[in-house]
Design a protein around this motif. Structure first.
Motif, PDB file in Angstrom:
ATOM      1  N   THR A 311      47.528  42.576  36.627  1.00 25.69           N
ATOM      2  CA  THR A 311      47.461  41.980  37.037  1.00 25.69           C
ATOM      3  C   THR A 311      47.778  40.051  36.632  1.00 25.69           C
ATOM      4  O   THR A 311      48.159  39.228  37.691  1.00 25.69           O
ATOM      5  N   GLY A 338      39.258  30.176  44.801  1.00 29.27           N
ATOM      6  CA  GLY A 338      40.033  31.195  45.283  1.00 29.27           C
ATOM      7  C   GLY A 338      38.415  32.295  44.554  1.00 29.27           C
ATOM      8  O   GLY A 338      38.912  33.814  44.645  1.00 29.27           O
ATOM      9  N   ALA A 342      36.327  34.896  46.871  1.00 28.58           N
ATOM     10  CA  ALA A 342      36.252  36.756  46.074  1.00 28.58           C
ATOM     11  C   ALA A 342      35.489  37.171  45.709  1.00 28.58           C
ATOM     12  O   ALA A 342      34.471  38.391  45.913  1.00 28.58           O
ATOM     13  N   VAL A 362      42.664  40.348  42.698  1.00 31.00           N
ATOM     14  CA  VAL A 362      42.719  39.523  43.179  1.00 31.00           C
ATOM     15  C   VAL A 362      41.611  38.417  42.319  1.00 31.00           C
ATOM     16  O   VAL A 362      42.400  38.041  41.765  1.00 31.00           O
ATOM     17  N   SER A 365      44.428  38.340  38.580  1.00 35.27           N
ATOM     18  CA  SER A 365      45.847  36.902  39.693  1.00 35.27           C
ATOM     19  C   SER A 365      44.987  35.886  39.265  1.00 35.27           C
ATOM     20  O   SER A 365      46.517  34.671  39.839  1.00 35.27           O
TER      21      SER A 365
END
Length: 452
Positions: A311, A338, A342, A362, A365
């Motif tokens: 990812t 982010g 997460a 997640v 990425s």
């Protein structure tokens, strides 16, 4: 009057002091004439330099990302505490950080190819000697060599070559693609190590990895690049540029902000496979994971690192693409925010195979999405000529965070039987990095000083 010379498609013009403006007076003004391009470089994105750099990064990072898979086999064979091998990995990360500006300076003084060859040889030597190490102290000492080897074949040197050879238009995206190649290695490395450990001891795997890092040197002839730098940059010494950066609060903010990136990434790489193995609920029967061959939580640990790497390829390339259109500092703040959210959500809920996969997607990425943006920010503000050294110093902060993340993970686990405390520390430093990037001034340093 002026003199003109043509060497390999490059027009070099000397303009006497009396016939030129202040920016080129009495200097050699360099313009690339190949394919009609300006001094910012060619318009092609996928050049032999970029592709070769990607292969080197992918190979080096495949090996480095696999070290977390060796955590349990080595500790079990010798009866070590978890903190012993964790310290070895932590020292590797710290040596990587110390070596990064050193190899950046070596590349700028003696040439990129010589620096990369030295890095690969040191990398291989560290792996070979580590395969014969039987004490914690020996492993920890030899990881200094491995760390310096990673520095010589890693981001600082390779991204500087890619950045200098790319046009202004393509630079951010090229840096994103090169960084994503490291993520591709993160997919291959842990899975390859896990598969090899099923048929041979860890020491033999180390020897195979040593041969692989030497073999990648075959692509070096394609790494020769021109240095597309401005006339002002050509005149400045490394000491002058370093002095400017060290006096600039923006450089300090970038340096401090990169700390949490290293802390979070190294902690997850080194401890996440073991954490999943011991805490995660069992793989459900007839699940998708079992159909993919992931039948145990140990296999899920290695698989999670591969998911993060897969990812991250998308996330890093996207970050590089967005970096040429939007503010890099705000993109960095969003990435750190982010990550923080997460990680907090993951630790607050019971760990299941599903939550591991979701978190890995997640986190992946956002994993190395900071690298093209941070390296691009350094080049954008301080220029290309000494990008390797300046980014290398910033990267030391990243690796200082890596050292503490790996080391604290082992110490806290041995002391409390849990990684929760270190996980929350990572959440805290992630929030700090999101905030400290907001005041960064993105304009070129020279322009900011001139208008101050």
């Amino acid at each position: 009057m002026f003199a003109r010379f043509l060497f390999s498609g490059t027009l070099i013009v000397f303009v006497p002091a009396g016939l030129a403006g202040p920016t080129v007076s009495g200097t050699w003004a360099v313009r690339d004439m190949m394919q009609g391009n300006e001094k910012t470089g060619g318009s092609e994105l996928f050049t032999p330099i970029l592709l070769s750099g990607c292969l080197i990064l992918m190979t080096g990072f495949a090996i480095r990302a696999s070290f977390g898979v060796f955590q349990i086999p080595i500790a079990d064979q010798f009866g070590w505490l978890r903190s012993e091998f964790s310290m070895a990995i932590a020292i590797q990360n710290l040596a990587w950080g110390i070596g990064q500006p050193i190899f950046g300076a070596l590349a700028e003084k003696f040439g990129d190819i010589k620096a990369i060859i030295l890095g690969a040889v040191v990398y291989a030597l560290g792996l070979v000697l580590s395969s014969y190490a039987v004490t914690p102290g020996a492993h920890q000492l030899l990881e200094i060599l491995v760390g310096f080897g990673v520095a010589g074949t890693g981001f600082g040197v390779i991204l500087a070559v890619v950045g200098r050879s790319a046009s202004d238009e393509n630079r951010s995206l090229a840096l994103g693609i090169a960084t994503a190649a490291g993520s591709a290695g993160q997919i291959v490395g842990p899975l390859a190590a896990s598969s090899l450990l099923d048929i041979m001891p860890w020491s033999s795997v180390f020897l195979i990895f040593a041969a692989v890092i030497i073999a990648v040197l075959l692509v070096l002839p394609f790494m020769r690049s021109k240095r597309f730098t401005s006339t002002t940059e050509l005149q400045e010494s490394l000491g002058a540029v370093l002095g400017k950066a060290m006096r600039d609060p923006t450089y300090g903010m970038i340096f401090l902000g990169f700390f949490s990136c290293g802390f979070q990434l190294a902690f997850v790489t080194a401890h996440f496979p073991a954490y999943i193995t011991e805490v995660c609920a069992a793989i459900p029967p007839n699940s998708v994971l079992r159909s993919l061959g992931v039948n145990t939580t140990s296999a899920l640990g290695a698989f999670s690192i591969a998911i993060i790497g897969a990812t991250n390829i998308v996330g890093t390339v996207l970050a590089g693409y967005l970096g040429k259109k939007w503010s890099k500092k705000y993109l960095l703040a969003l990435i750190y925010t982010g990550r923080t959210i997460a990680a907090a959500l993951f630790i607050l809920f019971p760990m299941t195979p599903t939550s591991v996969v979701i978190f890995s997607i997640v986190m992946g990425s956002l994993w190395l999405a900071t690298v093209p943006l941070t390296s691009g920010l350094v080049a954008q503000i301080y220029g290309l000529k000494y990008m390797g050294t300046l980014y290398g110093i910033v990267f030391f902060s990243h690796q200082l965070g890596s050292f503490l993340g790996v080391w604290l993970g082992g110490v806290m686990y041995d002391g409390y039987g849990s990684y929760d405390a270190v996980w929350w520390v990572g959440i805290g430093v992630g929030a700090f990095s999101a905030i400290i990037h907001l005041p960064v001034k993105e304009g070129p340093y020279g322009q900011r000083v001139a208008t101050a």
